[in-house]
Enzyme design. Structure first.
Site, short mmCIF file in Angstrom:
data_model
loop_
_atom_site.label_atom_id
_atom_site.label_comp_id
_atom_site.label_asym_id
_atom_site.label_seq_id
_atom_site.Cartn_x
_atom_site.Cartn_y
_atom_site.Cartn_z
N ARG A 1 0.84 -1.20 0.00
CA ARG A 1 0.00 0.00 0.00
C ARG A 1 0.87 1.25 0.00
O ARG A 1 1.96 1.26 0.55
CB ARG A 1 -0.91 0.03 1.22
CG ARG A 1 -2.20 -0.76 1.04
CD ARG A 1 -3.12 -0.66 2.24
NE ARG A 1 -2.54 -1.29 3.41
CZ ARG A 1 -1.95 -0.66 4.41
NH1 ARG A 1 -1.89 0.66 4.43
NH2 ARG A 1 -1.45 -1.32 5.41
N TYR B 1 -1.75 -3.34 -6.64
CA TYR B 1 -1.55 -4.02 -5.36
C TYR B 1 -2.85 -4.06 -4.53
O TYR B 1 -3.55 -3.04 -4.41
CB TYR B 1 -0.45 -3.32 -4.55
CG TYR B 1 -0.37 -3.89 -3.16
CD1 TYR B 1 0.21 -5.14 -2.94
CD2 TYR B 1 -0.95 -3.24 -2.08
CE1 TYR B 1 0.21 -5.72 -1.69
CE2 TYR B 1 -0.96 -3.81 -0.80
CZ TYR B 1 -0.37 -5.05 -0.63
OH TYR B 1 -0.38 -5.62 0.62
N LYS C 1 -9.82 -2.35 1.69
CA LYS C 1 -9.53 -1.23 2.59
C LYS C 1 -10.27 0.04 2.17
O LYS C 1 -10.79 0.78 3.00
CB LYS C 1 -8.02 -0.96 2.66
CG LYS C 1 -7.21 -2.13 3.18
CD LYS C 1 -7.65 -2.48 4.55
CE LYS C 1 -6.97 -3.57 5.32
NZ LYS C 1 -5.83 -4.28 4.98
N HIS D 1 -10.63 -2.70 11.40
CA HIS D 1 -9.54 -3.53 10.87
C HIS D 1 -9.32 -4.71 11.83
O HIS D 1 -8.35 -4.74 12.57
CB HIS D 1 -8.28 -2.64 10.79
CG HIS D 1 -7.17 -3.21 9.98
ND1 HIS D 1 -5.87 -2.82 10.15
CD2 HIS D 1 -7.15 -4.13 8.98
CE1 HIS D 1 -5.10 -3.47 9.30
NE2 HIS D 1 -5.84 -4.27 8.58
N SER E 1 -1.44 -4.13 9.85
CA SER E 1 -1.10 -5.07 8.79
C SER E 1 0.22 -5.77 9.11
O SER E 1 1.15 -5.14 9.63
CB SER E 1 -0.93 -4.31 7.47
OG SER E 1 -2.09 -3.56 7.21
N CYS F 1 0.96 -8.11 11.30
CA CYS F 1 1.25 -8.37 12.72
C CYS F 1 0.57 -9.64 13.20
O CYS F 1 0.32 -9.82 14.38
CB CYS F 1 0.82 -7.19 13.59
SG CYS F 1 1.82 -5.73 13.36
N ASP G 1 -9.43 -9.78 8.54
CA ASP G 1 -8.98 -8.41 8.25
C ASP G 1 -10.01 -7.32 8.57
O ASP G 1 -9.63 -6.27 9.06
CB ASP G 1 -8.61 -8.32 6.76
CG ASP G 1 -7.72 -7.13 6.44
OD1 ASP G 1 -6.85 -6.80 7.26
OD2 ASP G 1 -7.90 -6.52 5.36
N ARG H 1 2.19 -12.06 -0.97
CA ARG H 1 0.85 -12.34 -0.44
C ARG H 1 0.23 -13.56 -1.10
O ARG H 1 0.56 -13.90 -2.23
CB ARG H 1 -0.07 -11.14 -0.71
CG ARG H 1 0.35 -9.85 -0.01
CD ARG H 1 -0.42 -9.67 1.26
NE ARG H 1 0.09 -8.59 2.09
CZ ARG H 1 -0.55 -8.18 3.19
NH1 ARG H 1 -1.69 -8.72 3.55
NH2 ARG H 1 -0.04 -7.21 3.94
O1 SAT Z 1 -3.21 -4.53 0.99
S1 SAT Z 1 -4.03 -4.63 2.15
O2 SAT Z 1 -4.24 -3.30 2.71
O3 SAT Z 1 -5.31 -5.20 1.83
C1 SAT Z 1 -3.29 -5.63 3.30
C2 SAT Z 1 -2.92 -4.88 4.50
O4 SAT Z 1 -1.97 -4.10 4.45
O5 SAT Z 1 -3.59 -5.04 5.53
MN MN Z 2 -5.21 -5.50 6.88
#
Ligand code: SAT
Ligand code: MN
Length: 589
Positions: free
Chosen positions: A72, A200, A209, A229, A252, A254, A277, A374
């Site tokens: 991101r 991405y 998000k 989140h 993210s 963690c 998430d 990912r």
């Molecule tokens: O790319 S995402 O934002 O969906 C994954 C993350 O950073 O939590």
């Molecule tokens: Mn996330």
């Protein structure tokens, strides 16, 4: 022309695609899109997809992103409320008119020579009163296929829209991947996300998000709910068959996905997965908080995932059930045509190409997989999927955990004294930055409720919104803060984490059921040593003391840092927070 057709037509006039393809989200279509991604579309000269070994990794396909497009980009993400103060110090801001004119320029002709995919989908179960109908436009098969995994995509959504008319718009183009022409713009009042220049996940899968947190949090403020989140899990006590549903917010990278699929190290407990998430949280008819996961897929960090750390995820990735599973920016074992990443079980393969497609030289000390490599996999592949996953009403919540990654000073688990203290604990949470976002300074940043990059409005108002739930119901869950990442004087993690986190979850359930007491500290309530089941771990009384140590000098400095962070929100900060800050200042001098 109906609403959607009109909008698609407008976008096509601007972006000038060769073809328009209306997706139906079917498996047959996904095969076709993968085929197109293998044979026709390209990124940086490379095909979009590569088939992986279909014997050992059935349904798995590999995607290599543009090398600048691996995480991101928070610095290029804007929330465009007409009034800058509504976006707050936690967001980049541009006036909606300026943002529109910039994006119009960048989008003019951006789909020339390409196919424009129109993706109708629901966030949430179609029968859920909390679900939202959405349409995303994109110009890359990778995003179209990913959205089939992550959302409930279907043409029936279009019928729904033509009757209730209200739908969320996502306009996405990868442009030419130029990082200087990359923007992710949110227009909360228009329920519109407009993203150019990145393929991405968090920048391009606009239901994730962008909508389900940034725009949805704004809708939640206006409509009285929360978009968070957070992981959603059910913890079953096998003896009683009771299932306790818990939410957990972590930044993210963690460990949210690992927590969501936790394999219990304590006999007598089992964890059921509902989400890794995002949670949408409403006050239910009985006054309890109910959560749904608006997504249907898991977009998790691959490095570190193994049979040891997350066996249920390894099963899900190789289950070969829902078509397809995508692996992005891992390394590839070219002898076996299998994905590989740091931390995967077994020997390091001899012949690896790294995430950029170059032969990997182990002696060079570089990573073979990108640290933010990912996987994208359907939640229906998960052997731990909760039977309540598709319940339109969601699940009732017993406890909320808010955490971060801190090598020092933050105790393993702390229970808030009450809702408003718990909200303050969540708001002051900090975390060491990770590879999930590009360009963040290494070190600790405050990340309230793990929402700093995702709250679509001023966080001062967000804190007040959280507090407002106290006036709406007296059945609120307990709030806890967690830190699995505290290290000893040699830099080693003191807490085993992963499947052993069940020991903390068990304590939380015992607290919810008033089965155990707790020790009061200036930070909140912590477990007594004898109330934690630590059998089979190396966590001795001495380690326990270190995991829960509260050091005056560290906390004096921490309090100053918290105060400095919160002061940005100035007059929008709730009264309660000043009281809580003063209590911290009084405790640590
Ligand atoms: O790319 S995402 O934002 O969906 C994954 C993350 O950073 O939590
Ligand atoms: Mn996330």
């Amino acid at each position: 022309m109906n609403q959607v057709e009109k909008w698609v037509d407008e976008v096509a006039q601007l972006t000038k695609p060769d073809k328009i393809y209306w997706c139906d989200g079917s498996e047959e279509e996904a095969h076709k899109l993968i085929e197109i991604g293998i044979k026709e579309e390209k990124i940086n000269g490379n095909p979009i997809f590569k088939e992986l070994n279909q014997t050992s990794w059935p349904t798995a396909y590999y995607h290599r992103s543009h090398p600048t497009d691996v995480a991101r980009t928070e610095h290029l993400t804007y929330v465009c409320h007409p009034d800058r103060n509504l976006a707050g110090p936690n967001n980049n801001w541009m006036h909606p008119d300026d943002a529109k004119s910039l994006m119009t320029k960048l989008s003019d002709g951006c789909m020339k020579g390409k196919t424009m995919y129109v993706l109708p989908y629901m966030m949430g179960h179609p029968q859920s009163p909390y679900a939202k109908a959405c349409v995303q436009i994109t110009d890359v098969s990778y995003v179209a296929v990913s959205m089939r995994i992550m959302t409930r995509m279907s043409k029936t959504v279009l019928d729904k829209i033509s009757t209730d008319r209200d739908f969320v718009k996502g306009l996405h183009s990868v442009g030419d991947f130029d990082p200087n022409k990359r923007f992710i713009m949110h227009f909360p009042d228009e329920h519109l996300v407009w993203s150019v220049g990145s393929g991405y996940g968090g920048n391009a899968l606009l239901g994730k998000k962008c909508f389900s947190l940034r725009i949805a949090s704004w809708l939640g403020l206006k409509e009285g709910w929360l978009a968070e989140h957070m992981v959603i899990i059910g913890i079953e006590e096998l003896e009683t068959k009771n299932v306790y549903y818990i939410l957990a917010a972590f930044p993210s990278a963690c460990g949210k996905t690992n927590l969501a699929m936790l394999e219990s190290k304590l006999p007598g407990y089992r964890v059921w997965t509902l989400g890794d998430d995002i949670a949408w949280i409403n006050v239910g008819p009985d006054g309890q908080l109910y959560a749904i996961n608006p997504e249907t897929g898991l977009f998790g960090v691959a490095p570190g995932t193994s049979m040891k750390t997350n066996p249920n995820m390894m099963y899900s990735l190789k289950a070969g059930k829902f078509f397809p599973t995508l692996i992005t920016n891992s390394a590839i074992d070219i002898d076996k045509n299998e994905p590989w990443w740091e931390g995967l079980d077994g020997e390091i393969p001899k012949n690896l190409v790294d995430w950029q497609g170059n032969a990997w030289d182990q002696t060079k000390n570089s990573k073979a997989a990108h640290p933010n490599a990912r996987f994208t996999v359907s939640i229906y592949n998960s052997p731990t999927l909760s039977k309540e996953f598709d319940n339109p009403k969601g699940v009732p919540i017993s406890a909320i955990i808010i955490g971060g990654r801190r090598s020092d000073r933050i105790p393993l688990i702390v229970e808030g004294f009450n809702w408003s203290h718990g909200v303050f604990m969540g708001a002051r949470t900090g975390s060491e930055t990770t590879a999930a976002a590009i360009g963040l300074k290494p070190g600790v940043r405050r990340d309230p409720m793990a929402m700093l990059p995702f709250c679509g409005y001023n966080m001062g108002d967000y804190f007040k919104h959280w507090l407002s739930f106290q006036t709406r119901t007296n059945r609120l869950p307990k709030i806890f803060t967690a830190n699995w990442f505290r290290t000893d004087e040699n830099g080693n993690f003191m807490w085993p984490g992963f499947g052993d986190n069940i020991r903390i979850l068990k304590w939380i359930i015992d607290r919810v059921n008033n089965k155990v007491g707790a020790k009061e500290t200036p930070l909140g309530l912590i477990p007594k040593f004898e109330d934690l089941n630590l059998e089979g771990t190396n966590v001795t009384k001495d380690v326990y003391e270190k995991l829960f140590a509260i050091n005056n000098d560290e906390w004096k400095q921490e309090t100053e840092d918290i105060e400095q962070f919160l002061s940005q929100f100035d007059k929008r900060l709730p009264e309660e927070f000043f009281d809580e800050l003063n209590k911290l200042k009084f405790s640590f001098k």
